[in-house]
Design a protein around this motif. Structure first.
Motif, mmCIF file in Angstrom:
data_model
loop_
_atom_site.group_PDB
_atom_site.id
_atom_site.type_symbol
_atom_site.label_atom_id
_atom_site.label_comp_id
_atom_site.label_asym_id
_atom_site.label_seq_id
_atom_site.Cartn_x
_atom_site.Cartn_y
_atom_site.Cartn_z
ATOM 1 N N THR A 97 11.158 -14.343 -15.266
ATOM 2 C CA THR A 97 11.616 -12.955 -15.180
ATOM 3 C C THR A 97 10.548 -12.170 -14.421
ATOM 4 O OG1 THR A 97 12.652 -13.228 -17.345
ATOM 5 C CG2 THR A 97 12.470 -10.990 -16.507
ATOM 6 N N PHE A 98 10.992 -11.301 -13.544
ATOM 7 C CA PHE A 98 10.096 -10.539 -12.675
ATOM 8 C C PHE A 98 10.321 -9.045 -12.920
ATOM 9 C CE2 PHE A 98 11.520 -14.500 -10.906
ATOM 10 C CZ PHE A 98 10.341 -15.139 -10.565
ATOM 11 N N HIS A 99 9.261 -8.337 -13.317
ATOM 12 C CA HIS A 99 9.348 -6.906 -13.621
ATOM 13 C C HIS A 99 8.457 -6.138 -12.649
ATOM 14 C CE1 HIS A 99 11.194 -7.877 -17.493
ATOM 15 N NE2 HIS A 99 10.240 -8.776 -17.651
ATOM 16 N N ALA A 100 9.044 -5.225 -11.878
ATOM 17 C CA ALA A 100 8.250 -4.395 -10.978
ATOM 18 C C ALA A 100 7.347 -3.484 -11.801
ATOM 19 C CB ALA A 100 9.168 -3.570 -10.083
ATOM 20 N N THR A 101 6.081 -3.417 -11.410
ATOM 21 C CA THR A 101 5.136 -2.493 -12.057
ATOM 22 C C THR A 101 4.635 -1.467 -11.054
ATOM 23 O OG1 THR A 101 3.316 -4.039 -11.645
ATOM 24 C CG2 THR A 101 4.402 -4.171 -13.800
ATOM 25 N N GLY A 102 5.026 -1.623 -9.810
ATOM 26 C CA GLY A 102 4.661 -0.728 -8.715
ATOM 27 C C GLY A 102 5.393 -1.206 -7.485
ATOM 28 N N GLU A 103 5.177 -0.532 -6.375
ATOM 29 C CA GLU A 103 5.870 -0.927 -5.146
ATOM 30 C C GLU A 103 5.455 -2.321 -4.682
ATOM 31 O OE1 GLU A 103 5.901 0.602 -0.594
ATOM 32 O OE2 GLU A 103 6.210 2.153 -2.136
ATOM 33 N N ARG A 104 4.186 -2.664 -4.846
ATOM 34 C CA ARG A 104 3.662 -3.951 -4.387
ATOM 35 C C ARG A 104 3.045 -4.770 -5.521
ATOM 36 N NH1 ARG A 104 5.429 -6.104 -0.803
ATOM 37 N NH2 ARG A 104 3.588 -7.333 -0.499
ATOM 38 N N THR A 105 3.435 -4.500 -6.768
ATOM 39 C CA THR A 105 2.913 -5.272 -7.896
ATOM 40 C C THR A 105 4.050 -5.569 -8.874
ATOM 41 O OG1 THR A 105 2.342 -3.288 -9.168
ATOM 42 C CG2 THR A 105 0.603 -4.232 -7.777
ATOM 43 N N CYS A 106 3.877 -6.636 -9.627
ATOM 44 C CA CYS A 106 4.876 -6.964 -10.640
ATOM 45 C C CYS A 106 4.255 -7.812 -11.737
ATOM 46 C CB CYS A 106 6.079 -7.680 -10.025
ATOM 47 S SG CYS A 106 5.801 -9.398 -9.539
ATOM 48 N N GLU A 107 5.021 -7.952 -12.794
ATOM 49 C CA GLU A 107 4.656 -8.829 -13.887
ATOM 50 C C GLU A 107 5.617 -10.010 -13.848
ATOM 51 O OE1 GLU A 107 2.923 -6.946 -17.649
ATOM 52 O OE2 GLU A 107 4.941 -7.611 -18.209
ATOM 53 N N VAL A 108 5.079 -11.204 -13.883
ATOM 54 C CA VAL A 108 5.880 -12.426 -13.843
ATOM 55 C C VAL A 108 5.807 -13.085 -15.220
ATOM 56 C CG1 VAL A 108 6.175 -14.701 -12.773
ATOM 57 C CG2 VAL A 108 5.348 -12.764 -11.398
ATOM 58 N N GLU A 109 6.974 -13.278 -15.843
ATOM 59 C CA GLU A 109 7.040 -13.983 -17.119
ATOM 60 C C GLU A 109 7.576 -15.385 -16.863
ATOM 61 O OE1 GLU A 109 9.257 -11.989 -20.191
ATOM 62 O OE2 GLU A 109 8.517 -10.043 -19.517
ATOM 63 N N PHE A 110 6.889 -16.373 -17.409
ATOM 64 C CA PHE A 110 7.268 -17.767 -17.264
ATOM 65 C C PHE A 110 7.369 -18.368 -18.664
ATOM 66 C CE2 PHE A 110 5.751 -22.216 -17.179
ATOM 67 C CZ PHE A 110 6.688 -22.776 -16.321
ATOM 68 N N PHE A 111 8.475 -19.072 -18.937
ATOM 69 C CA PHE A 111 8.658 -19.741 -20.224
ATOM 70 C C PHE A 111 9.260 -21.116 -19.967
ATOM 71 C CE2 PHE A 111 11.599 -21.137 -23.512
ATOM 72 C CZ PHE A 111 10.765 -21.175 -24.617
ATOM 73 N N ILE A 112 8.751 -22.117 -20.678
ATOM 74 C CA ILE A 112 9.353 -23.449 -20.607
ATOM 75 C C ILE A 112 9.272 -24.104 -21.988
ATOM 76 C CG2 ILE A 112 7.253 -24.654 -19.859
ATOM 77 C CD1 ILE A 112 9.324 -26.289 -17.990
ATOM 78 N N SER A 113 10.346 -24.782 -22.337
ATOM 79 C CA SER A 113 10.442 -25.524 -23.581
ATOM 80 C C SER A 113 11.087 -26.861 -23.233
ATOM 81 C CB SER A 113 11.315 -24.745 -24.569
ATOM 82 O OG SER A 113 11.573 -25.503 -25.713
#
Length: 150
Positions: A97-113
Motif C-alpha cells: 500500500t502506498f500513501h502520499a505524504t507529500g508531492e514527492r514523498t510517500c509511505e510504503v507498507e509491505f506485508f507478507i504471510s
C-alpha cells in the motif's frame, strides 16, 4: 505461520513507487532471491485495475522453486495484492500500500504471510525467506533511487 511487515517513508511519489512495484517483469534485476518472473496473463478490469497471473522462480543455493500468483494492481487506490495460486506454499499473501505524504514523498507498507507445504522446505528456506523479506523494502527503495534519479 511466518509473516513480515514493514513501513518505510521514501523520497518518491506514491504513484512512482506503485509503478515500480507493479513492474513485476523487472524483479529479477533487483529483488532478493528472484531469479525469473514471467507474466502468463494480463486482464484489464474496470476502473484502472489490472490482474496478472505470474510465475516467479526463487533460487537459493541448491533450492529452486516456482510458484504462481494472482497479482491485483489497483492503481486508483495505490494498492497491490498478491494471492497464491500454486507451487511450494500452502499459503502466501502479499500486500503493498502506498500513501502520499507529500508531492514527492510517500509511505510504503509491505506485508507478507506464507507457509510452505513441505515442513522440510520450510525448515530449509524459512530463515532465508525471512532475511530476504527484511531486505525487500530496501531493495525497492534503492531501485526507485536509480529509476527516478534526478
Amino acid at each position: 505461520m511466518p509473516q513480515f511487515s514493514a513501513t518505510r517513508r521514501v523520497r518518491h511519489a506514491a504513484a512512482e513507487m506503485f509503478d515500480l512495484v507493479a513492474d513485476v517483469e523487472r524483479y529479477p534485476e533487483f529483488v532478493p532471491l528472484c531469479r525469473a518472473l514471467k507474466v502468463r496473463t494480463r486482464i484489464p478490469e474496470p476502473e484502472g485495475v489490472e490482474v496478472l497471473i505470474a510465475d516467479m522462480t526463487v533460487d537459493y543455493k541448491f533450492v529452486r522453486e516456482t510458484f504462481t500468483s494472482r497479482v491485483t494492481l489497483d492503481r486508483p487506490n495505490l494498492q497491490i495484492l498478491v494471492e497464491y495460486l500454486e507451487g511450494p506454499f500452502s499459503r502466501l499473501e502479499n500486500r503493498w500500500t502506498f500513501h502520499a505524504t507529500g508531492e514527492r514523498t510517500c509511505e510504503v507498507e509491505f506485508f507478507i504471510s506464507y507457509e510452505f507445504k513441505s515442513r522440510t522446505l520450510g525448515l530449509l528456506m524459512g530463515a532465508v525467506f525471512d532475511a530476504a523479506f527484511r531486505r525487500f523494502a530496501a531493495a525497492f527503495e534503492r531501485r526507485a533511487d536509480v529509476v527516478y534519479a534526478k
